[in-house]
Design a protein around this motif. Structure first.
Motif, PDB file in Angstrom:
ATOM      1  N   GLU A 131       0.832  -1.204   0.000  1.00 52.88           N
ATOM      2  CA  GLU A 131       0.000   0.000   0.000  1.00 52.88           C
ATOM      3  C   GLU A 131       0.864   1.250   0.000  1.00 52.88           C
ATOM      4  OE1 GLU A 131      -2.410  -0.500   3.429  1.00 52.88           O
ATOM      5  OE2 GLU A 131      -3.882  -1.810   2.438  1.00 52.88           O
ATOM      6  N   GLU A 132       1.955   1.221   0.804  1.00 49.69           N
ATOM      7  CA  GLU A 132       2.856   2.365   0.858  1.00 49.69           C
ATOM      8  C   GLU A 132       3.515   2.598  -0.498  1.00 49.69           C
ATOM      9  OE1 GLU A 132       7.043   3.649   3.062  1.00 49.69           O
ATOM     10  OE2 GLU A 132       5.764   2.103   3.950  1.00 49.69           O
ATOM     11  N   ASN A 133       3.970   1.512  -1.135  1.00 50.55           N
ATOM     12  CA  ASN A 133       4.590   1.630  -2.448  1.00 50.55           C
ATOM     13  C   ASN A 133       3.610   2.152  -3.485  1.00 50.55           C
ATOM     14  OD1 ASN A 133       7.060   0.700  -1.551  1.00 50.55           O
ATOM     15  ND2 ASN A 133       6.654  -1.438  -2.076  1.00 50.55           N
ATOM     16  N   SER A 134       2.349   1.692  -3.373  1.00 50.46           N
ATOM     17  CA  SER A 134       1.310   2.148  -4.297  1.00 50.46           C
ATOM     18  C   SER A 134       1.084   3.650  -4.165  1.00 50.46           C
ATOM     19  CB  SER A 134       0.002   1.392  -4.025  1.00 50.46           C
ATOM     20  OG  SER A 134      -1.032   1.872  -4.865  1.00 50.46           O
ATOM     21  N   GLU A 135       1.021   4.132  -2.909  1.00 51.73           N
ATOM     22  CA  GLU A 135       0.830   5.566  -2.679  1.00 51.73           C
ATOM     23  C   GLU A 135       2.034   6.353  -3.180  1.00 51.73           C
ATOM     24  OE1 GLU A 135      -0.198   6.515   1.305  1.00 51.73           O
ATOM     25  OE2 GLU A 135      -2.158   5.547   1.206  1.00 51.73           O
ATOM     26  N   ASN A 136       3.243   5.821  -2.954  1.00 55.66           N
ATOM     27  CA  ASN A 136       4.442   6.501  -3.438  1.00 55.66           C
ATOM     28  C   ASN A 136       4.449   6.596  -4.955  1.00 55.66           C
ATOM     29  OD1 ASN A 136       5.435   6.907  -0.863  1.00 55.66           O
ATOM     30  ND2 ASN A 136       6.695   5.064  -0.866  1.00 55.66           N
ATOM     31  N   ASN A 137       3.982   5.530  -5.605  1.00 53.37           N
ATOM     32  CA  ASN A 137       3.914   5.546  -7.069  1.00 53.37           C
ATOM     33  C   ASN A 137       2.916   6.587  -7.562  1.00 53.37           C
ATOM     34  OD1 ASN A 137       5.821   3.513  -7.407  1.00 53.37           O
ATOM     35  ND2 ASN A 137       4.289   1.872  -7.388  1.00 53.37           N
ATOM     36  N   LEU A 138       1.803   6.714  -6.839  1.00 51.37           N
ATOM     37  CA  LEU A 138       0.804   7.718  -7.209  1.00 51.37           C
ATOM     38  C   LEU A 138       1.371   9.120  -7.082  1.00 51.37           C
ATOM     39  CD1 LEU A 138      -2.460   6.303  -5.558  1.00 51.37           C
ATOM     40  CD2 LEU A 138      -1.957   6.462  -7.997  1.00 51.37           C
ATOM     41  N   VAL A 139       2.141   9.364  -6.017  1.00 53.19           N
ATOM     42  CA  VAL A 139       2.761  10.674  -5.837  1.00 53.19           C
ATOM     43  C   VAL A 139       3.769  10.939  -6.948  1.00 53.19           C
ATOM     44  CG1 VAL A 139       4.200  12.099  -4.358  1.00 53.19           C
ATOM     45  CG2 VAL A 139       2.406  10.689  -3.345  1.00 53.19           C
ATOM     46  N   ARG A 140       4.616   9.935  -7.217  1.00 54.98           N
ATOM     47  CA  ARG A 140       5.642  10.111  -8.253  1.00 54.98           C
ATOM     48  C   ARG A 140       5.019  10.420  -9.613  1.00 54.98           C
ATOM     49  NH1 ARG A 140       8.576   6.186  -5.233  1.00 54.98           N
ATOM     50  NH2 ARG A 140       7.568   4.465  -6.320  1.00 54.98           N
ATOM     51  N   SER A 141       3.867   9.826  -9.885  1.00 55.94           N
ATOM     52  CA  SER A 141       3.214  10.060 -11.171  1.00 55.94           C
ATOM     53  C   SER A 141       2.694  11.488 -11.296  1.00 55.94           C
ATOM     54  CB  SER A 141       2.055   9.072 -11.370  1.00 55.94           C
ATOM     55  OG  SER A 141       0.979   9.358 -10.491  1.00 55.94           O
ATOM     56  N   SER A 142       2.620  12.207 -10.164  1.00 56.67           N
ATOM     57  CA  SER A 142       2.139  13.596 -10.168  1.00 56.67           C
ATOM     58  C   SER A 142       3.281  14.606 -10.193  1.00 56.67           C
ATOM     59  CB  SER A 142       1.266  13.848  -8.931  1.00 56.67           C
ATOM     60  OG  SER A 142       0.166  12.971  -8.904  1.00 56.67           O
ATOM     61  N   LEU A 143       4.516  14.124 -10.171  1.00 56.10           N
ATOM     62  CA  LEU A 143       5.660  15.023 -10.133  1.00 56.10           C
ATOM     63  C   LEU A 143       6.009  15.495 -11.542  1.00 56.10           C
ATOM     64  CD1 LEU A 143       7.931  13.340  -7.440  1.00 56.10           C
ATOM     65  CD2 LEU A 143       6.225  15.146  -7.149  1.00 56.10           C
ATOM     66  N   ASN A 144       5.121  16.302 -12.091  1.00 55.71           N
ATOM     67  CA  ASN A 144       5.374  16.936 -13.376  1.00 55.71           C
ATOM     68  C   ASN A 144       4.791  18.340 -13.346  1.00 55.71           C
ATOM     69  OD1 ASN A 144       2.589  16.922 -14.872  1.00 55.71           O
ATOM     70  ND2 ASN A 144       2.798  14.857 -14.019  1.00 55.71           N
ATOM     71  N   VAL A 145       5.335  19.213 -14.160  1.00 58.42           N
ATOM     72  CA  VAL A 145       4.992  20.631 -14.088  1.00 58.42           C
ATOM     73  C   VAL A 145       3.528  20.885 -14.437  1.00 58.42           C
ATOM     74  CG1 VAL A 145       5.457  22.897 -15.087  1.00 58.42           C
ATOM     75  CG2 VAL A 145       7.353  21.412 -14.458  1.00 58.42           C
ATOM     76  N   ASP A 146       2.991  20.183 -15.450  1.00 57.68           N
ATOM     77  CA  ASP A 146       1.585  20.396 -15.809  1.00 57.68           C
ATOM     78  C   ASP A 146       0.667  20.100 -14.629  1.00 57.68           C
ATOM     79  OD1 ASP A 146       1.995  21.283 -18.362  1.00 57.68           O
ATOM     80  OD2 ASP A 146       1.689  19.337 -19.319  1.00 57.68           O
TER      81      ASP A 146
ATOM     82  N   THR B 214      -0.633  16.840   3.950  1.00 51.25           N
ATOM     83  CA  THR B 214       0.811  16.878   3.729  1.00 51.25           C
ATOM     84  C   THR B 214       1.454  15.590   3.208  1.00 51.25           C
ATOM     85  OG1 THR B 214       1.210  16.441   6.088  1.00 51.25           O
ATOM     86  CG2 THR B 214       1.140  18.742   5.381  1.00 51.25           C
ATOM     87  N   PRO B 215       0.911  14.387   3.447  1.00 56.07           N
ATOM     88  CA  PRO B 215       1.561  13.215   2.852  1.00 56.07           C
ATOM     89  C   PRO B 215       1.692  13.311   1.330  1.00 56.07           C
ATOM     90  CG  PRO B 215       0.041  12.514   4.560  1.00 56.07           C
ATOM     91  CD  PRO B 215      -0.182  13.999   4.371  1.00 56.07           C
ATOM     92  N   ILE B 216       0.799  14.068   0.695  1.00 59.21           N
ATOM     93  CA  ILE B 216       0.874  14.284  -0.750  1.00 59.21           C
ATOM     94  C   ILE B 216       1.422  15.672  -1.069  1.00 59.21           C
ATOM     95  CG2 ILE B 216      -0.396  14.300  -2.936  1.00 59.21           C
ATOM     96  CD1 ILE B 216      -0.351  11.587  -1.604  1.00 59.21           C
ATOM     97  N   SER B 217       0.980  16.693  -0.349  1.00 60.09           N
ATOM     98  CA  SER B 217       1.390  18.061  -0.697  1.00 60.09           C
ATOM     99  C   SER B 217       2.855  18.348  -0.379  1.00 60.09           C
ATOM    100  CB  SER B 217       0.500  19.090   0.013  1.00 60.09           C
ATOM    101  OG  SER B 217       0.654  19.049   1.421  1.00 60.09           O
ATOM    102  N   LYS B 218       3.427  17.652   0.603  1.00 59.43           N
ATOM    103  CA  LYS B 218       4.846  17.892   0.907  1.00 59.43           C
ATOM    104  C   LYS B 218       5.746  17.543  -0.273  1.00 59.43           C
ATOM    105  CE  LYS B 218       8.664  16.517   3.926  1.00 59.43           C
ATOM    106  NZ  LYS B 218       9.080  15.720   5.111  1.00 59.43           N
ATOM    107  N   PRO B 219       5.664  16.315  -0.832  1.00 60.52           N
ATOM    108  CA  PRO B 219       6.508  16.027  -1.995  1.00 60.52           C
ATOM    109  C   PRO B 219       6.199  16.912  -3.199  1.00 60.52           C
ATOM    110  CG  PRO B 219       5.000  14.196  -1.546  1.00 60.52           C
ATOM    111  CD  PRO B 219       4.939  15.104  -0.372  1.00 60.52           C
ATOM    112  N   LEU B 220       4.948  17.329  -3.349  1.00 57.70           N
ATOM    113  CA  LEU B 220       4.611  18.232  -4.449  1.00 57.70           C
ATOM    114  C   LEU B 220       5.235  19.612  -4.235  1.00 57.70           C
ATOM    115  CD1 LEU B 220       0.851  17.324  -5.055  1.00 57.70           C
ATOM    116  CD2 LEU B 220       2.838  16.643  -6.418  1.00 57.70           C
ATOM    117  N   THR B 221       5.263  20.079  -2.986  1.00 56.69           N
ATOM    118  CA  THR B 221       5.911  21.356  -2.670  1.00 56.69           C
ATOM    119  C   THR B 221       7.401  21.287  -2.973  1.00 56.69           C
ATOM    120  OG1 THR B 221       4.307  21.771  -0.897  1.00 56.69           O
ATOM    121  CG2 THR B 221       6.307  23.093  -0.883  1.00 56.69           C
ATOM    122  N   LEU B 222       8.038  20.210  -2.567  1.00 57.50           N
ATOM    123  CA  LEU B 222       9.474  20.052  -2.803  1.00 57.50           C
ATOM    124  C   LEU B 222       9.777  19.952  -4.292  1.00 57.50           C
ATOM    125  CD1 LEU B 222      10.334  17.582   0.098  1.00 57.50           C
ATOM    126  CD2 LEU B 222      10.751  20.050   0.003  1.00 57.50           C
ATOM    127  N   PHE B 223       8.874  19.314  -5.041  1.00 61.79           N
ATOM    128  CA  PHE B 223       9.051  19.255  -6.489  1.00 61.79           C
ATOM    129  C   PHE B 223       8.901  20.645  -7.099  1.00 61.79           C
ATOM    130  CE2 PHE B 223       7.259  18.872 -10.777  1.00 61.79           C
ATOM    131  CZ  PHE B 223       8.295  18.186 -11.402  1.00 61.79           C
TER     132      PHE B 223
END
Length: 266
Positions: free
Chosen positions: A34-49, A219-228
């Motif tokens: 589940e953790e890996n799945s959530e991490n993959n979902l976050v990584r898929s959002s790490l783009n400028v658009d 923040t579990p999602i917005s933190k990595p997005l902020t850093l990106f």
């Protein structure tokens, strides 16, 4: 006879222990998946658009429509992970006599552009009765709007992680029902992953929007997005709306996108 009973008892203990170990291993494996799945979902959002809100949340796989039960109107969207956690928080608050109501959630680039340009052109009057269009210096006009409204492409509301709750007035949260709600959020929201990103300005937050007691971020999602955003979003990418040329003059990415409470990045 006693020897046989003892041996059976010993085997029962060993068998039970093995079953428990396998169960715990299985739970651990599921949790890791589940953790890996959530991490993959976050990584898929790490783009400028994505971080600039250039998509339709109604058609995006990571988003879910918010049930009217939790909001003041229909048609609002959140990221699925943030929405799941909010519903748990909503129920916990309800149990304590607190009624949380979402007043705004995901706003993509085009939605934010409408908000910004209506203020830029003076069609929407700012707080304090100020008509921004009467401010001829464009940088000063933008700064006045930026007290509470984001430039399109820079809003955390693009991400599906941030919500506005109950009222858009800081004063409302300082007494009566509003104070009760705000106090509960301060004490409990972090348990569910939510953080108030726009606190009073000070050493911990020298730049950015004015205080917003209603704005809470998952923040579990917005933190990595902020850093990106810190590494990938540039001021010259902020364009395609009236007044966009002021983004570079103001340094919008550093002063506003990153101008959040430091605890929301810990």
């Amino acid at each position: 006879m006693m020897h046989v009973i003892f041996r059976c008892f010993y085997l029962l203990i060993i068998t039970t222990t093995i079953i428990q170990c396998k169960s715990e291993m299985s739970k651990g494996k599921t949790s890791k998946m589940e953790e890996n799945s959530e991490n993959n979902l976050v990584r898929s959002s790490l783009n400028v658009d994505y971080i600039m809100g250039r998509f339709d949340p109604a058609k995006h796989a990571h988003f879910s429509i918010i049930d009217k039960k939790y909001a003041d109107r229909e048609g609002l969207y959140m990221r699925k992970e943030a929405y799941r956690s909010f519903k748990i928080m909503w129920q916990a608050a309800k149990t304590n006599g607190i009624n949380l109501e979402i007043k705004s959630a995901t706003r993509n680039f085009f939605y934010q552009k409408g908000i910004w340009e209506r203020k830029w052109k003076g069609e929407t009057i700012l707080s304090g009765g100020i008509n921004a269009f009467e401010i001829k210096n464009k940088k000063e006009r933008a700064l006045k709007i930026l007290l509470y409204s984001s430039m399109p492409g820079t809003s955390r509301h693009h991400w599906g992680t941030d919500i506005d709750l109950n009222s858009f007035s800081n004063e409302w949260f300082e007494k009566g029902e509003g104070l009760k709600i705000y106090s509960w959020l301060i004490d409990n929201a972090s348990v569910y992953g939510f953080c108030q990103v726009y606190t009073q300005k000070g050493d911990h937050r020298p730049h950015g929007y004015e205080e917003e007691k209603w704005h809470w971020s998952y923040t579990p999602i917005s933190k990595p997005l902020t850093l990106f955003a810190k590494s990938a979003l540039k001021n010259d990418m902020i364009r395609d709306f009236a007044g966009a040329e002021t983004a570079l003059q103001i340094d919008v990415v550093k002063k506003y996108v990153l101008g959040i409470h430091s605890e929301c990045l810990e």
